[in-house]
Design a protein around this motif. Structure first.
Motif, PDB file in Angstrom:
ATOM      1  N   ALA A   1      15.317  17.845 105.458  1.00  0.00           N
ATOM      2  CA  ALA A   1      14.259  16.844 105.720  1.00  0.00           C
ATOM      3  C   ALA A   1      13.408  17.252 106.921  1.00  0.00           C
ATOM      4  CB  ALA A   1      14.906  15.487 105.966  1.00  0.00           C
ATOM      5  N   ARG A   2      13.942  18.104 107.785  1.00  0.00           N
ATOM      6  CA  ARG A   2      13.179  18.563 108.957  1.00  0.00           C
ATOM      7  C   ARG A   2      12.601  19.959 108.777  1.00  0.00           C
ATOM      8  NH1 ARG A   2      16.041  14.755 109.759  1.00  0.00           N
ATOM      9  NH2 ARG A   2      15.649  13.149 111.329  1.00  0.00           N
ATOM     10  N   GLY A   3      12.525  20.380 107.524  1.00  0.00           N
ATOM     11  CA  GLY A   3      11.777  21.599 107.211  1.00  0.00           C
ATOM     12  C   GLY A   3      12.578  22.876 107.090  1.00  0.00           C
ATOM     13  N   MET A   4      13.928  22.772 107.068  1.00  0.00           N
ATOM     14  CA  MET A   4      14.683  24.024 106.935  1.00  0.00           C
ATOM     15  C   MET A   4      14.745  24.426 105.459  1.00  0.00           C
ATOM     16  SD  MET A   4      18.527  25.070 108.045  1.00  0.00           S
ATOM     17  CE  MET A   4      18.331  25.286 109.775  1.00  0.00           C
ATOM     18  N   ALA A   5      14.369  25.688 105.189  1.00  0.00           N
ATOM     19  CA  ALA A   5      14.364  26.165 103.804  1.00  0.00           C
ATOM     20  C   ALA A   5      15.802  26.378 103.331  1.00  0.00           C
ATOM     21  CB  ALA A   5      13.593  27.470 103.736  1.00  0.00           C
TER      22      ALA A   5
END
Ligand SMILES: C[S@@+](CC[C@H](N)C(=O)[O-])C[C@H]1O[C@@H](n2cnc3c(N)ncnc32)[C@H](O)[C@@H]1O
Length: 536
Positions: free
Chosen positions: A47-51
């Motif tokens: 949700a915080r942008g980690m792929a």
């Protein structure tokens, strides 16, 4: 002859067998973690942008919790990319505190929001972790905090720190004195320095926060936990750039002066000396990246490297050791210093000191000479060649030359200078002094290695898990005789993994000392044979 095609049932059976084999292989290598903490952390990071990565948390027989490849990973592939928003750095902590101070009444009273930040990066990250983990209403970072180890019992400092802050290690706790008593000499010194750093960090943080009118970390054990979490888990972002070279640090981005960070997920990667990774900050995508330069197959544990460290360093800083550490050495600083102390006492004890004998002041001058040439300390014997290092040879040569009766300290320094420049001895007297000092170095090394071999045998007995358990039951039954167990130190509840690590360290010391002794004996017998052939 053409092979007949397999029936549907045979194909199904074969597929099942293959799946079973794969599962067995995975189980032998590691067991994937089915814990909710891990799935929560993964979703929170996503949700915080980690792929998505090809890694999952798993438990391995040798390294315990670590990262497993869920698919084959090729050389040159990214292992993990941590977005800026998930990196906790000192500059972020400073901005958070400044923001909270802006809204605080204390700050508006003084009319200033300027914060003269004096905490180091380690202190800032520890303070952040401490306060986040103490938040009564739960932290925004609770998924990350829940994923951290509950304790760091295998790191000696965790026990040495004691239950309350004190300016020096409290040896009245019997576990602390047992650990100190079973660390090699060089590690004892490093453990004391580490404790002093921890205590200084705590005192400076408290002082700084009190100055700002903020609550200081009051619970010592929680502060120790946060400090050790930062010490064992933070990543190094690369070289700090000079302040003039710094880019904007506004808007929540990373300040280029930051050199370390806490990074979720990435901090589950264990260490291997064989790991081959490249780490860098991708400023275009604002992500910290770890690439692997070697391939990993599915189910394998994926490692990074924490650096080229010997096991004593690994144990004190990270709470584990490698079974075969290529950087292992025998550290002999304590033995050289013991020789110096003994030589000074001998000289003081001499009733009528002869003019040629070395005085304590002469020994100090020789040490100063070694210091001037940056050759004092870090005296080792390496596992590769089992020879004293250049630094150790240089120190022994100077000290043992000066100890010869035929030589004044000044003459010894001159002769030593010739040896350092690689010049051949000219006079017969110089040649004989050179032969004598070589023999003296051999004899010194022999005595020291014998001492180390004896000490390591005792330490191996006391750190073997069987004897640990025996001692534990003994210490329980003797719990009344406190004074005895306190003076000797008791194994009590010392972490089992830490005891195993200490055992491995003493095995290494014993092995180098024994092999070094064998080498010295071979060299001595070759010398004797050579002498006999010359003068039959
Ligand atoms: C950055 S964390 C790695 C993840 C950690 N294993 C965990 O469970 O959270 C570093 C810690 O992992 C452990 N560790 C790392 N490499 C190891 C290894 N090769 N063998 C055993 N423990 C290791 C040590 O306890 C170390 O302090």
């Amino acid at each position: 002859m053409r092979r007949r095609g397999r029936t549907y049932r045979q194909r199904q059976q074969r597929q099942r067998q293959r799946q079973q084999q794969q599962q067995q292989q995975l189980a032998a290598r590691g067991r994937p973690c089915t814990d909710k903490t891990w799935s929560d952390l993964r979703s929170w990071c996503k949700a915080r942008g980690m792929a998505k990565t090809k890694l999952t948390l798993a438990y391995f027989p040798g390294t315990l919790r670590g990262m497993m490849a869920t698919k084959g990973i090729g050389a040159g592939e990214d292992l993990v990319r941590v977005p800026e928003s998930l990196l906790v750095t000192a500059s972020k902590v400073r901005r958070l505190v400044t923001a909270s101070m802006r809204s605080a009444a204390a700050c508006s009273r003084s009319g200033s929001t300027h914060l003269p930040w004096t905490l180091s990066e380690h202190q800032s990250l520890t303070y952040w972790l401490y306060t986040e983990s103490e938040k009564p209403s739960g932290s925004e970072w609770c998924m990350y905090i829940d994923s951290l180890p509950r304790d760091f019992a295998s790191v000696p400092l965790s026990t040495l720190a004691g239950q309350t802050p004190s300016s020096r290690i409290a040896m009245d706790a019997s576990e602390a004195s047992w650990i100190m008593g079973h660390l090699p000499y060089s590690a004892q010194q490093r453990a004391i320095e580490q404790y002093e750093r921890l205590h200084r960090d705590w005192a400076q943080t408290c002082g700084f926060l009190e100055l700002l009118g903020l609550a200081a970390p009051a619970v010592w054990r929680r502060y120790v936990w946060a400090w050790l979490a930062v010490n064992t888990r933070c990543i190094h972002l690369g070289r700090r750039r000079a302040a003039t070279d710094r880019r904007s640090s506004e808007g929540g981005s990373r300040d280029s002066r930051d050199s370390m960070a806490l990074a979720p997920v990435l901090d589950f990667l264990n260490h291997s000396e064989q790991a081959d990774v490249t780490t860098f900050y991708d400023s275009a995508r604002r992500q910290f990246v770890i690439k692997t330069n070697r391939a990993f197959s599915r189910g394998e544990e994926v490692f990074i490297s924490y650096g080229p460290h010997d096991n004593r360093f690994m144990l004190l800083e990270y709470g584990f050791v490698l079974r075969h550490n290529p950087y292992q050495v025998l550290e002999l600083d304590h033995a050289v210093k013991a020789w110096v102390d003994a030589a000074k006492s001998r000289s003081r004890a001499a009733k009528r000191p002869s003019s040629a004998a070395m005085q304590p002041a002469d020994i100090d001058e020789l040490i100063d000479t070694l210091k001037q040439h940056r050759l004092w300390g870090d005296f080792t014997v390496s596992l590769d060649d089992l020879e004293p290092s250049y630094r150790l040879t240089a120190a022994l040569r100077l000290l043992l030359l000066a100890e010869q009766r035929s030589m004044t300290p000044k003459q010894a320094v001159a002769l030593w200078g010739r040896w350092r420049r690689g010049l051949v001895e000219k006079t017969a007297a110089e040649q004989s002094a050179d032969r004598a000092v070589q023999q003296a170095i051999g004899a010194w090394m022999c005595a020291v290695c014998q001492g180390m071999a004896r000490l390591s045998q005792r330490m191996l007995r006391e750190t073997s898990i069987d004897s640990k358990e025996q001692l534990q039951s003994q210490s329980q039954s003797q719990s009344q005789s406190q004074s005895q167990s306190q003076s000797q130190g008791s194994i009590g509840s010392v972490d089992r993994f830490l005891v195993q690590c200490l055992h491995t360290v003493w095995l290494e010391i014993s092995s180098i000392a024994q092999r070094c002794l064998e080498n010295l004996e071979t060299a001595a017998s070759e010398q004797r044979n050579g002498a006999e052939q010359q003068h039959p």
